[in-house]
Design a protein around this motif. Structure first.
Motif, PDB file in Angstrom:
ATOM      1  N   LYS A   5     -88.499  11.821  16.365  1.00  0.00           N
ATOM      2  CA  LYS A   5     -89.271  10.588  16.173  1.00  0.00           C
ATOM      3  C   LYS A   5     -88.889  10.019  14.818  1.00  0.00           C
ATOM      4  O   LYS A   5     -88.958  10.715  13.811  1.00  0.00           O
ATOM      5  CB  LYS A   5     -90.767  10.890  16.218  1.00  0.00           C
ATOM      6  N   THR A   6     -88.477   8.752  14.798  1.00  0.00           N
ATOM      7  CA  THR A   6     -88.136   8.102  13.541  1.00  0.00           C
ATOM      8  C   THR A   6     -88.912   6.796  13.418  1.00  0.00           C
ATOM      9  O   THR A   6     -89.145   6.107  14.408  1.00  0.00           O
ATOM     10  CB  THR A   6     -86.628   7.788  13.436  1.00  0.00           C
ATOM     11  N   THR A   7     -89.309   6.494  12.206  1.00  0.00           N
ATOM     12  CA  THR A   7     -89.978   5.228  11.917  1.00  0.00           C
ATOM     13  C   THR A   7     -89.190   4.528  10.819  1.00  0.00           C
ATOM     14  O   THR A   7     -88.939   5.120   9.770  1.00  0.00           O
ATOM     15  CB  THR A   7     -91.427   5.456  11.459  1.00  0.00           C
ATOM     16  N   THR A   8     -88.790   3.277  11.088  1.00  0.00           N
ATOM     17  CA  THR A   8     -88.036   2.503  10.112  1.00  0.00           C
ATOM     18  C   THR A   8     -88.604   1.089  10.029  1.00  0.00           C
ATOM     19  O   THR A   8     -89.194   0.588  10.985  1.00  0.00           O
ATOM     20  CB  THR A   8     -86.548   2.402  10.496  1.00  0.00           C
ATOM     21  N   GLU A  24     -92.517  -2.265  11.591  1.00  0.00           N
ATOM     22  CA  GLU A  24     -92.064  -0.879  11.663  1.00  0.00           C
ATOM     23  C   GLU A  24     -91.721  -0.561  13.110  1.00  0.00           C
ATOM     24  O   GLU A  24     -92.519  -0.818  14.013  1.00  0.00           O
ATOM     25  CB  GLU A  24     -93.150   0.086  11.206  1.00  0.00           C
ATOM     26  N   ALA A  25     -90.543  -0.010  13.326  1.00  0.00           N
ATOM     27  CA  ALA A  25     -90.129   0.414  14.665  1.00  0.00           C
ATOM     28  C   ALA A  25     -90.188   1.934  14.716  1.00  0.00           C
ATOM     29  O   ALA A  25     -89.611   2.612  13.867  1.00  0.00           O
ATOM     30  CB  ALA A  25     -88.719  -0.071  14.962  1.00  0.00           C
ATOM     31  N   THR A  26     -90.886   2.461  15.701  1.00  0.00           N
ATOM     32  CA  THR A  26     -90.955   3.903  15.914  1.00  0.00           C
ATOM     33  C   THR A  26     -90.178   4.216  17.181  1.00  0.00           C
ATOM     34  O   THR A  26     -90.471   3.656  18.244  1.00  0.00           O
ATOM     35  CB  THR A  26     -92.409   4.383  16.040  1.00  0.00           C
ATOM     36  N   ASP A  31     -81.822  13.842  22.476  1.00  0.00           N
ATOM     37  CA  ASP A  31     -80.377  14.083  22.439  1.00  0.00           C
ATOM     38  C   ASP A  31     -79.579  12.798  22.214  1.00  0.00           C
ATOM     39  O   ASP A  31     -78.576  12.537  22.875  1.00  0.00           O
ATOM     40  CB  ASP A  31     -79.919  14.777  23.728  1.00  0.00           C
ATOM     41  N   GLY A  32     -80.065  11.965  21.290  1.00  0.00           N
ATOM     42  CA  GLY A  32     -79.355  10.740  20.951  1.00  0.00           C
ATOM     43  C   GLY A  32     -79.647   9.552  21.851  1.00  0.00           C
ATOM     44  O   GLY A  32     -79.155   8.458  21.600  1.00  0.00           O
ATOM     45  N   ASN A  33     -80.441   9.738  22.889  1.00  0.00           N
ATOM     46  CA  ASN A  33     -80.808   8.639  23.788  1.00  0.00           C
ATOM     47  C   ASN A  33     -82.242   8.202  23.508  1.00  0.00           C
ATOM     48  O   ASN A  33     -83.144   9.033  23.430  1.00  0.00           O
ATOM     49  CB  ASN A  33     -80.691   9.063  25.259  1.00  0.00           C
ATOM     50  N   GLU A  34     -82.428   6.894  23.386  1.00  0.00           N
ATOM     51  CA  GLU A  34     -83.758   6.363  23.102  1.00  0.00           C
ATOM     52  C   GLU A  34     -84.635   6.430  24.343  1.00  0.00           C
ATOM     53  O   GLU A  34     -84.306   5.868  25.379  1.00  0.00           O
ATOM     54  CB  GLU A  34     -83.638   4.910  22.629  1.00  0.00           C
ATOM     55  N   LEU A  35     -85.775   7.134  24.215  1.00  0.00           N
ATOM     56  CA  LEU A  35     -86.733   7.225  25.318  1.00  0.00           C
ATOM     57  C   LEU A  35     -87.779   6.122  25.231  1.00  0.00           C
ATOM     58  O   LEU A  35     -88.203   5.585  26.255  1.00  0.00           O
ATOM     59  CB  LEU A  35     -87.427   8.587  25.323  1.00  0.00           C
TER      60      LEU A  35
END
Length: 89
Positions: A5-8, A24-26, A31-35
């Motif tokens: 999980k990343t928040t930028t 902010e986008a969470t 495995d590198g694919n956006e769910l």
């Protein structure tokens, strides 16, 4: 299988009266694919306390919020409040 999980901060906008808006986008990744991806938006008014605000947003505020911008915003808010108080009930 690895979930992360990343928040930028992916968007920062400064309006003509000095309000700074940011998004902010969470992202949930597997495995590198956006769910999934969700957004949260915030806004800051000139002169507002910046405690707890992300550093890159604070940097934009420090550039945008000159003494003139803060004074003009405060005058605008005071004029709107005076107009509202003078409105018939």
């Amino acid at each position: 299988m690895s979930l992360t999980k990343t928040t930028t901060i992916d968007q920062i906008t400064v309006t003509e009266n000095g309000i700074v808006m940011y998004r902010e986008a969470t992202r949930i990744m597997e495995d590198g694919n956006e769910l999934s991806k969700t957004y949260h938006r915030n806004s800051l008014t000139p002169g507002q306390d910046l405690t707890g605000i992300p550093a890159n947003v604070v940097a934009h505020c420090n550039v945008a919020w000159t003494a003139e911008v803060v004074a003009a915003y405060q005058a605008q808010v005071a004029a709107q409040a005076a107009q509202f108080q003078g409105a018939p009930a």
